[in-house]
Design a protein around this motif. Structure first.
Motif, short mmCIF file in Angstrom:
data_model
loop_
_atom_site.label_atom_id
_atom_site.label_comp_id
_atom_site.label_asym_id
_atom_site.label_seq_id
_atom_site.Cartn_x
_atom_site.Cartn_y
_atom_site.Cartn_z
N THR A 161 20.66 -59.23 10.28
CA THR A 161 21.75 -58.28 10.49
C THR A 161 21.47 -56.97 9.78
O THR A 161 21.65 -55.88 10.35
CB THR A 161 23.07 -58.88 9.98
OG1 THR A 161 23.28 -60.13 10.60
CG2 THR A 161 24.23 -57.96 10.28
N VAL A 164 24.46 -62.44 14.51
CA VAL A 164 23.78 -61.20 14.10
C VAL A 164 24.26 -60.04 14.96
O VAL A 164 24.57 -58.95 14.45
CB VAL A 164 22.25 -61.37 14.20
CG1 VAL A 164 21.55 -60.03 14.08
CG2 VAL A 164 21.75 -62.32 13.12
N LEU A 208 27.84 -59.05 13.92
CA LEU A 208 27.93 -58.41 12.61
C LEU A 208 27.31 -57.02 12.63
O LEU A 208 27.72 -56.14 11.87
CB LEU A 208 27.26 -59.28 11.54
CG LEU A 208 27.95 -60.62 11.27
CD1 LEU A 208 27.26 -61.37 10.17
CD2 LEU A 208 29.42 -60.41 10.93
N THR A 209 26.31 -56.81 13.51
CA THR A 209 25.67 -55.49 13.57
C THR A 209 26.65 -54.45 14.10
O THR A 209 26.56 -53.27 13.74
CB THR A 209 24.43 -55.55 14.47
OG1 THR A 209 23.60 -56.62 14.03
CG2 THR A 209 23.63 -54.27 14.40
N GLY A 245 28.00 -53.44 11.04
CA GLY A 245 27.05 -53.20 9.96
C GLY A 245 26.42 -51.81 9.95
O GLY A 245 26.07 -51.30 8.89
N ALA A 262 26.67 -59.06 5.25
CA ALA A 262 26.41 -59.97 6.37
C ALA A 262 26.46 -61.42 5.90
O ALA A 262 26.99 -62.29 6.61
CB ALA A 262 25.05 -59.67 6.99
N GLU A 277 29.07 -63.90 7.55
CA GLU A 277 28.62 -65.11 8.25
C GLU A 277 29.28 -66.34 7.65
O GLU A 277 29.75 -67.22 8.37
CB GLU A 277 27.09 -65.23 8.18
CG GLU A 277 26.51 -66.45 8.88
CD GLU A 277 26.50 -67.70 8.02
OE1 GLU A 277 26.83 -68.78 8.54
OE2 GLU A 277 26.19 -67.61 6.82
#
Lengths: 312, 271
Positions: free
Chosen positions: B76, B144, B147-148, B151, B209, B213
């Motif tokens: 991430t 991933v 979250l990106t 992020g 991240a 998660e």
């Protein structure tokens, strides 16, 4: 001030429009529409019934048309029904919002109070600063659901002082006992930012010449700290409150789920898990709106406190 | 000091993650196979940390969970760093309306309560785009990707601020005067000089991240069992607190150490 307020309100409106559209499209990706779910619950429904129901509720329309109808209804105050609770969404959300605001208010007071106290301590006694720093890093790094679990193990299971979750059945003062652990969990998870920022802000202020002047006039150290240094450090601390509003609300979702408290966070979680898309969307949008308005309020409070910010 | 402490913590966890098969061989049991005769077993020579509610070894699940949690954190952060740097550079370089739109977008994302949005996003059905739920690799890719979405914002803001100051430097004007193309200026002159702030933002993104998660997996929306992640080891923690409190302590401690390690590294890089 007025221009800033207008610009920010426009920005909030645009964010809400984009968020609602993006979420509505994504929910379209969620498994099954409400009619599929209704069929699963009643085996006597035939395919023709399903098609008729879809047409009746407009689910045979393209996604864009459905979004327009739904968003238009929201703007007119028609929030629709919840599939999960079989009630109008507005009736479910109102008590949940109150419950969450109580939780958030308590946690904000506790996190701000302890955090600022720790920050003042670190600024006034540099020898203690590393210890405060360590507390801040630990508080920032610990997942809040785990903090909550540890508090439950200690206070509910081992000591038996407080309930492990749920809501009071008698109401009144008893409901406060159910509030202690959730509020403490949320506060511990969020006090690190207040401690770090107030330590830095008060530390900077203490180097100003007028602090030396205040000391030279014979003011005691406590008075210098609380009456001269802290009010000038209050603005950066308010900024943390504005920046952290989203994190605090996210933390409320975790604590409410962990402690089984009916609030907005748990409502969103339950709605998502129960495929209640309308409730999930409306609750999410409301939470986002309240968060952004709280951030705006904190920003306006900063400007009210510090005239230097008003021109910017 | 902070940098070294942080790196040491992360190295320790990475070694544990890499050494998981060796430990498994030494202990000689399968961390993914349930053994219902051994539910909530106490710590013993065969099970150094005891067993979970399905009789699986906790230490081994912790080590294999480290692989998933650290992989999600690193992947991430990497994706967020690349995307955020690109957006930050673009905003600083083009300026004007594009800059304003991108930065208002970033402001809007920052103002949103991320977790409720992530919860709704995590529930979307990705099976239709070829990412079935419940398989470890597709779960990791899904988390991933989600979250990106949040992020990149932190990286982009720091990268833009740093790039603005670098783009105004004389050596950039000198390079331009020498006839260097804009792409060469950005890649050879700007990016190396904003690597510091980007590294700080990336370290913080790893921490964020890992936390996110674990939270999603705790809520049952992240990595699905039987694969282990630090978050999903706690997903039925409400029951654990009565039957096996220690089983609820270890995964959280691992998350705490990993996140604190990243935060220390970021702090150390900043000084």
């Amino acid at each position: 001030m007025i221009r800033l307020l207008a610009a920010r309100l426009v920005q909030i409106a645009v964010t809400m429009a984009i968020l609602s559209f993006a979420m509505f499209l994504l929910i379209g990706l969620m498994p099954g529409d409400p009619i599929d779910l209704a069929i699963a619950g009643d085996p006597r429904l035939t395919a023709e019934d399903a098609a008729r129901l879809r047409a009746l509720h407009g689910l045979d329309q393209p996604l864009l048309a459905r979004y327009a109808a739904w968003a238009g209804g929201l703007l007119e105050g028609r929030f629709g029904h919840s599939r999960l609770f079989a009630q109008p969404v507005a009736d479910i959300i109102a008590p949940a919002l109150v419950s969450t605001l109580v939780l958030l208010g308590g946690a904000l007071l506790l996190a701000g109070g302890i955090g600022i106290a720790l920050g003042l301590l670190a600024a006034a006694r540099p020898r203690l600063a590393p210890a405060v720093d360590a507390i801040a890093i630990l508080g920032q790094s610990a997942p809040s659901f785990w903090l909550g679990i540890l508090l439950i193990i200690l206070f509910a299971v081992t000591l038996g002082w407080l309930p492990a979750g749920g809501m009071s059945e008698t109401g009144g003062l008893d409901s406060l006992r159910f509030l202690v652990l959730p509020v403490a969990t949320l506060a511990i998870a969020n006090l690190a930012a207040y401690a770090r920022h107030s330590a830095a802000a008060v530390g900077l202020t203490l180097r100003e010449p007028w602090i030396t002047a205040a000391r030279a006039r014979g003011n005691g150290e406590a008075r210098v700290l609380l009456r001269h240094a802290f009010p000038n450090a209050a603005v950066p601390v308010l900024q943390v409150a504005a920046l952290d509003a989203g994190a605090l609300v996210g933390g409320a979702l975790i604590t409410e789920t962990l402690f089984a408290r009916p609030g907005m966070g748990k409502l969103i979680y339950d709605a998502v898990m129960g495929n209640d898309t309308n409730l999930a969307l409306v609750a999410l949008l409301l939470v986002a709106l309240v968060t952004m308005l709280a951030t705006l309020a904190a920003d306006l409070a900063q400007r009210a406190l510090d005239p230097r910010l008003r021109d910017a | 000091m902070r940098l070294i402490l942080g790196l040491a913590l992360l190295l320790l966890l990475a070694l544990g993650a890499l050494g998981a098969p060796l430990v498994q061989e030494a202990l000689g049991h399968d961390p993914f196979a349930p053994d219902l005769f051994l539910r909530h077993g106490p710590a013993s020579p065969e099970h150094p940390l005891g067993t979970d509610e399905l009789g699986r070894d906790l230490l081994l699940r912790l080590l294999y969970g480290a692989r998933v949690s650290l992989a999600v954190g690193l992947a991430t952060a990497l994706a967020a760093a690349v995307l955020g740097t690109a957006i930050g550079l673009l905003a600083a370089w083009r300026g004007g309306a594009l800059d304003a739109v991108l930065m208002r977008l970033a402001d809007g994302m920052l103002a949103l309560p991320a977790l409720p949005v992530l919860v709704v996003l995590a529930a979307a059905d990705t099976g239709r785009i070829g990412l079935p739920r419940g398989e470890p690799l597709s779960d990791i890719i899904r988390i991933v990707a989600i979250l990106t979405i949040f992020g990149w914002v932190g990286v982009a803001r720091l990268a833009r601020a740093a790039a603005l100051s670098v783009l105004a430097r004389d050596y950039v004007r000198a390079a331009r005067a020498l006839g260097a193309g804009e792409g060469r200026i950005l890649l050879r002159h700007v990016v190396p000089n904003i690597a510091g702030p980007i590294a700080v933002a990336t370290a913080l993104a790893v921490a964020g991240a890992i936390l996110a998660e674990s939270t999603l997996s705790f809520l049952g929306l992240g990595i699905a069992p039987p694969a282990a992640s630090w978050g999903n080891m706690l997903s039925n923690a409400q029951d654990l607190v009565f039957s096996a409190p220690w089983a609820a302590v270890w995964p959280g401690l691992a998350i705490l150490l990993a996140v604190a390690g990243c935060t220390l590294v970021a702090d150390g890089l900043r000084r």
